[in-house]
Design a protein around this motif. Structure first.
Motif, mmCIF file in Angstrom:
data_model
loop_
_atom_site.group_PDB
_atom_site.id
_atom_site.type_symbol
_atom_site.label_atom_id
_atom_site.label_comp_id
_atom_site.label_asym_id
_atom_site.label_seq_id
_atom_site.Cartn_x
_atom_site.Cartn_y
_atom_site.Cartn_z
ATOM 1 N N GLY A 1 17.057 -35.273 -31.763
ATOM 2 C CA GLY A 1 18.081 -35.376 -30.714
ATOM 3 C C GLY A 1 18.290 -34.071 -29.979
ATOM 4 N N VAL A 2 18.178 -32.944 -30.695
ATOM 5 C CA VAL A 2 18.386 -31.635 -30.055
ATOM 6 C C VAL A 2 17.137 -31.206 -29.283
ATOM 7 N N CYS A 3 15.987 -31.322 -29.905
ATOM 8 C CA CYS A 3 14.755 -30.831 -29.274
ATOM 9 C C CYS A 3 14.358 -31.666 -28.057
ATOM 10 N N ALA A 4 14.916 -32.856 -27.935
ATOM 11 C CA ALA A 4 14.665 -33.672 -26.738
ATOM 12 C C ALA A 4 15.072 -32.930 -25.472
ATOM 13 N N HIS A 5 15.916 -31.913 -25.602
ATOM 14 C CA HIS A 5 16.398 -31.165 -24.442
ATOM 15 C C HIS A 5 15.672 -29.840 -24.250
ATOM 16 N N LEU A 6 14.727 -29.538 -25.135
ATOM 17 C CA LEU A 6 14.117 -28.199 -25.101
ATOM 18 C C LEU A 6 12.773 -28.207 -24.380
ATOM 19 N N ARG A 7 12.456 -27.049 -23.832
ATOM 20 C CA ARG A 7 11.148 -26.823 -23.220
ATOM 21 C C ARG A 7 10.255 -26.078 -24.225
ATOM 22 N N ILE B 1 5.713 -22.569 -41.549
ATOM 23 C CA ILE B 1 4.976 -23.044 -40.373
ATOM 24 C C ILE B 1 5.577 -22.444 -39.101
ATOM 25 N N ALA B 2 4.693 -21.920 -38.245
ATOM 26 C CA ALA B 2 5.144 -21.311 -36.993
ATOM 27 C C ALA B 2 4.092 -21.545 -35.923
ATOM 28 N N ASP B 3 4.529 -21.595 -34.679
ATOM 29 C CA ASP B 3 3.612 -21.676 -33.541
ATOM 30 C C ASP B 3 4.332 -21.110 -32.324
ATOM 31 N N ILE B 4 4.055 -19.842 -32.051
ATOM 32 C CA ILE B 4 4.778 -19.140 -30.991
ATOM 33 C C ILE B 4 4.550 -19.814 -29.637
ATOM 34 N N ASN B 5 3.359 -20.392 -29.442
ATOM 35 C CA ASN B 5 3.077 -21.019 -28.150
ATOM 36 C C ASN B 5 3.922 -22.262 -27.895
ATOM 37 N N LYS B 6 4.405 -22.867 -28.974
ATOM 38 C CA LYS B 6 5.291 -24.018 -28.841
ATOM 39 C C LYS B 6 6.745 -23.625 -29.067
ATOM 40 N N GLY B 7 7.011 -22.329 -29.176
ATOM 41 C CA GLY B 7 8.389 -21.890 -29.366
ATOM 42 C C GLY B 7 8.922 -22.130 -30.765
ATOM 43 N N MET B 8 8.028 -22.376 -31.727
ATOM 44 C CA MET B 8 8.484 -22.518 -33.115
ATOM 45 C C MET B 8 8.319 -21.175 -33.797
ATOM 46 N N LEU B 9 9.435 -20.488 -33.971
ATOM 47 C CA LEU B 9 9.386 -19.122 -34.504
ATOM 48 C C LEU B 9 9.445 -19.083 -36.015
ATOM 49 N N GLN C 1 16.162 -19.343 -21.137
ATOM 50 C CA GLN C 1 15.707 -19.903 -22.409
ATOM 51 C C GLN C 1 16.869 -19.976 -23.403
ATOM 52 N N VAL C 2 16.757 -20.905 -24.357
ATOM 53 C CA VAL C 2 17.760 -20.988 -25.413
ATOM 54 C C VAL C 2 17.071 -20.878 -26.765
ATOM 55 N N SER C 3 17.838 -20.477 -27.767
ATOM 56 C CA SER C 3 17.338 -20.501 -29.144
ATOM 57 C C SER C 3 18.196 -21.461 -29.955
ATOM 58 N N VAL C 4 17.519 -22.187 -30.835
ATOM 59 C CA VAL C 4 18.201 -23.150 -31.710
ATOM 60 C C VAL C 4 17.834 -22.816 -33.138
ATOM 61 N N VAL C 5 18.840 -22.593 -33.980
ATOM 62 C CA VAL C 5 18.531 -22.364 -35.390
ATOM 63 C C VAL C 5 19.101 -23.521 -36.201
ATOM 64 N N PHE C 6 18.206 -24.137 -36.971
ATOM 65 C CA PHE C 6 18.612 -25.185 -37.902
ATOM 66 C C PHE C 6 18.772 -24.557 -39.284
ATOM 67 N N PHE C 7 19.816 -24.956 -39.972
ATOM 68 C CA PHE C 7 20.018 -24.469 -41.342
ATOM 69 C C PHE C 7 20.840 -25.524 -42.089
ATOM 70 N N GLY C 8 20.939 -25.373 -43.398
ATOM 71 C CA GLY C 8 21.622 -26.383 -44.184
ATOM 72 C C GLY C 8 23.037 -25.992 -44.572
ATOM 73 N N ASP C 9 23.683 -26.885 -45.302
ATOM 74 C CA ASP C 9 25.035 -26.586 -45.784
ATOM 75 C C ASP C 9 25.015 -25.402 -46.745
ATOM 76 N N GLY C 10 23.895 -25.201 -47.435
ATOM 77 C CA GLY C 10 23.810 -24.044 -48.314
ATOM 78 C C GLY C 10 23.915 -22.741 -47.540
ATOM 79 N N ALA C 11 23.257 -22.685 -46.389
ATOM 80 C CA ALA C 11 23.276 -21.462 -45.571
ATOM 81 C C ALA C 11 24.648 -21.201 -44.962
#
Lengths: 345, 326
Positions: free
Chosen positions: B53-59, B105-113, B140-150
């Motif tokens: 739902g979030v990444c649907a808005h990302l480039r 897993i990372a892919d800088i060309n796809k913006g996965m840091l 550009q925007v950055s999105v960080v996903f993390f869990g309840d533990g974090a």
């Protein structure tokens, strides 16, 4: 090898590093600096306050007036937050210089340094670059006790992926700062506070210059004993070499400048020539640079040696506050001379 | 909540396809793990709707940062499934040339840091990515996903404070799946919610049904819009559920009940979206089956690709430590 002492543009360590930061910010708009109080009095511009500190060590004085508060960015006291932010900025096209006020504070942010900055290039398969420079203050001798006086390059040298530099004077301070900012790997520059307090005495060229990464320099040529030093202990070794010369002992002084990469060749070449080595290190004595170099010489230079390698390090204690105790803790030129007498005996 | 955003059909179908693809990818990953080819697997099954739902808005030039449980973030951000599966198997054709594995897993060309194996570690990095966009003058925007533990790590609070004072274009997306390893959120989080913690940093926050991709889309869209417009960070607490254990061999029934699992699996994000597509006649049953088949085929192809790929050469052990080394 770097030769320095022929001209007369004398700068202090702080002036030299400040000049490197200014020149690199002028040269490349991707360079920015952040840290605690690097300008000082942030947010009070409407009261006419700007650059009240210019950095805890005054290394960044004047930069905010030239480059503005976007690129000379005061941070809250949140080392994990802003060093992590430096990692993110470096990964996405900028060249941050981040100041960790004292290296002892690494305890609150080491995850960002050792798990992120050091590892991302390798664990992402080499597909990301991280041109991050961290500069940090260190060193005993100023009565700031156990949590503000440590000399902790050894623990970072332990981690692959970090480059670790330890300037020993104004000339190498400027050159290493310029080199680190332009390099695409994360570099930590360990800056000794006693060196920062010395008066302007070293020739520093005005034009920007870099130094070869991982290369030591020889500051005294000699034939009887090798003195290996790192940062402030290189300064001590130069003094010790003068004292030894008065006794007729000729010391070859290796100023490491980098602990990672380590210039093993320079150490071994010198030991091959002198057949004796004293390693002088202000970091704690266990699992330290000095022990590492001692092992290097024992393993790869054993046949050169006329005497076992000798280390001059503090005792395995925290740094004491009381000044006589602190003086007893630290390496000195006299302790170096004493160690040389032992290996010459 | 009522969904007010109008979403075009292509986007709806894309979101369904992404969620199904993630589900099939994780099922395949589990088979690879059971076969001993993949080590250290943290399954994201149940949580697919949150990043989709979030990444649907990302480039491609926006950035996502993840956690140890990040396969769904990577797929939602558009990473290549072949390279991802190869990475899980430690192959040279992997996203990270086999040097990172499932947790990195990372892919800088796809913006996965990068997925990140240390809980909370990536949150300040995401703030720095937002700062970078601002200094470079991009939207550009950055999105960080993390869990309840974090949510209980100091790094979240330091990063929220920086994002708050500097108005950074950063989304803090907490996937509250109710368990930090085996420890329930009711035990570990003080206060009424995780979302309310953001108010202390003057960051708008919202609690979302993380099992409803339409709600995630709507909330994510507003957060991304704010970030691009220079209005600063947003905190989203997406309430979701991890269907499997913390890691492969973990039996979650040692710390939670079957009834609880049944409740959450009864509101499954994939099934709800499938029902929505049928009820609103966005897609026929045949069209949905076609998407399902395509997702499965893509994952099976990724598994074949990974199996057929070579392991890294031994010389790769000591490359990539530094970019330049004397």
């Amino acid at each position: 090898m770097v030769t320095t002492e022929t001209e007369t543009r004398k700068l202090s360590y702080i002036q030299a590093v400040n000049e490197a930061l200014r020149q690199e910010m002028e040269r490349d708009p991707a360079v920015f600096i952040m840290g605690e109080d690097i300008a000082g009095g942030a947010g009070r511009e409407d009261q006419g306050i700007i650059d009240s500190w210019g950095g805890p060590m005054r290394l960044t004085k004047g930069l905010i007036k030239q480059f503005g508060k976007e690129r000379v960015r005061d941070t809250p006291i949140s080392e994990a937050g802003f060093i992590g932010a430096g990692v993110g900025a470096a990964a996405t096209g900028l060249r941050p210089v981040v100041e960790l006020m004292y290296v002892s504070f690494f305890g609150v942010c080491s995850d960002q340094i050792t798990n992120n900055a050091a590892k991302m290039h390798y664990m992402f398969g080499g597909k990301i670059k991280l041109p991050l420079t961290i500069m940090t203050g260190m060193g005993a001798g100023l009565a700031t006790a156990a949590q503000h006086s440590e000399t902790l390059y050894s623990i970072f040298t332990h981690f692959p992926g970090l480059k670790c530099a330890v300037p020993s004077d104004a000339y190498t301070g400027k050159g290493i700062m310029t080199t680190s900012i332009r390099d695409d790997d994360p570099v930590i520059i360990f800056q000794n506070r006693q060196l920062m307090g010395l008066p302007a005495s070293t020739h520093v060229p005005e034009d920007p210059y870099t130094l070869p990464i991982g290369k030591a320099r020889i500051t005294r040529e000699g034939s009887d004993v090798t003195l290996v030093g790192i940062g402030f202990t290189s300064y001590l070794n130069n003094q010790a070499a003068d004292l030894l010369a008065a006794e007729g002992i000729s010391a070859d002084v290796v100023d490491l400048l980098w602990t990672s990469p380590l210039d093993e060749e320079a150490i071994l070449d010198s030991v091959q020539k002198t057949r004796k080595v004293v390693i002088v290190d202000e970091d704690y004595p266990r699992c330290s640079l000095a022990t590492d170099i001692s092992a290097l010489v024992a393993e790869q230079g054993f046949d050169y040696l006329d005497a076992p390698p000798k280390r001059v390090s503090p005792p395995h204690t925290s740094v004491p506050y009381s000044q006589p105790l602190e003086a007893a803790y630290m390496p000195t030129a006299e302790k170096v001379v004493e160690a040389v007498r032992e290996v010459m005996a | 909540m009522t969904i007010t955003t109008s979403i075009d059909n292509d986007k709806l179908l894309w979101m369904y396809q992404m969620m199904v693809t993630i589900r099939r990818f994780e099922e395949q990953s589990k088979r690879e793990a059971d076969a001993g080819k993949l080590r250290g697997m943290h399954s994201s099954v149940g949580q697919e709707a949150v990043p989709v739902g979030v990444c649907a808005h990302l480039r491609d030039d926006d950035y996502v940062l993840g956690t140890h449980r990040s396969h769904h973030h990577c797929i939602a951000k558009g990473l290549d499934l072949n390279a991802m599966m190869a990475e899980l198997l430690g192959k040279s054709t992997g996203t990270n040339k086999g040097k990172g594995g499932t947790m990195h897993i990372a892919d800088i060309n796809k913006g996965m840091l990068g997925a990140n194996g240390v809980v909370g570690s990536n949150i300040p990095v995401a703030a720095g990515v937002g700062l970078s966009a601002r200094i470079r003058g991009t939207d550009q925007v950055s999105v960080v996903f993390f869990g309840d533990g974090a949510a209980n790590q100091g790094t979240l609070h330091e990063a929220m404070n920086l994002a708050g004072i500097w108005k950074l274009p950063t989304l803090f997306v907490c996937e509250n799946n109710r368990y930090a390893e085996s420890t329930p959120v009711e035990y570990s989080v003080s206060g009424e919610s995780i979302a309310e913690r953001a108010s202390g940093y003057n960051i708008p926050s919202v609690i979302a049904d993380g099992q409803n991709v339409l709600e995630m889309y709507e909330i994510g869209g507003e957060a991304v819009r704010r970030a691009r417009a220079g209005e600063g960070p947003t905190f989203i607490e997406a309430q979701t559920y991890r269907y499997n254990g913390h890691f492969g061999a973990d039996n979650p029934l040692t710390y939670r009940t079957q009834e609880e699992e049944d409740y959450y699996e009864g509101r499954d994000c994939v099934e709800r979206m499938k029902a929505h597509l049928s009820q609103t006649k966005v897609a026929t049953e045949d069209e949905i089956n076609e998407i399902d088949k395509k997702a499965l085929a893509t994952v099976e192809e990724a598994a074949r690709f990974a199996d057929d790929s070579p392991f890294p050469d031994p010389e790769e052990l000591t490359t990539d430590v530094y970019i330049s080394y004397p």
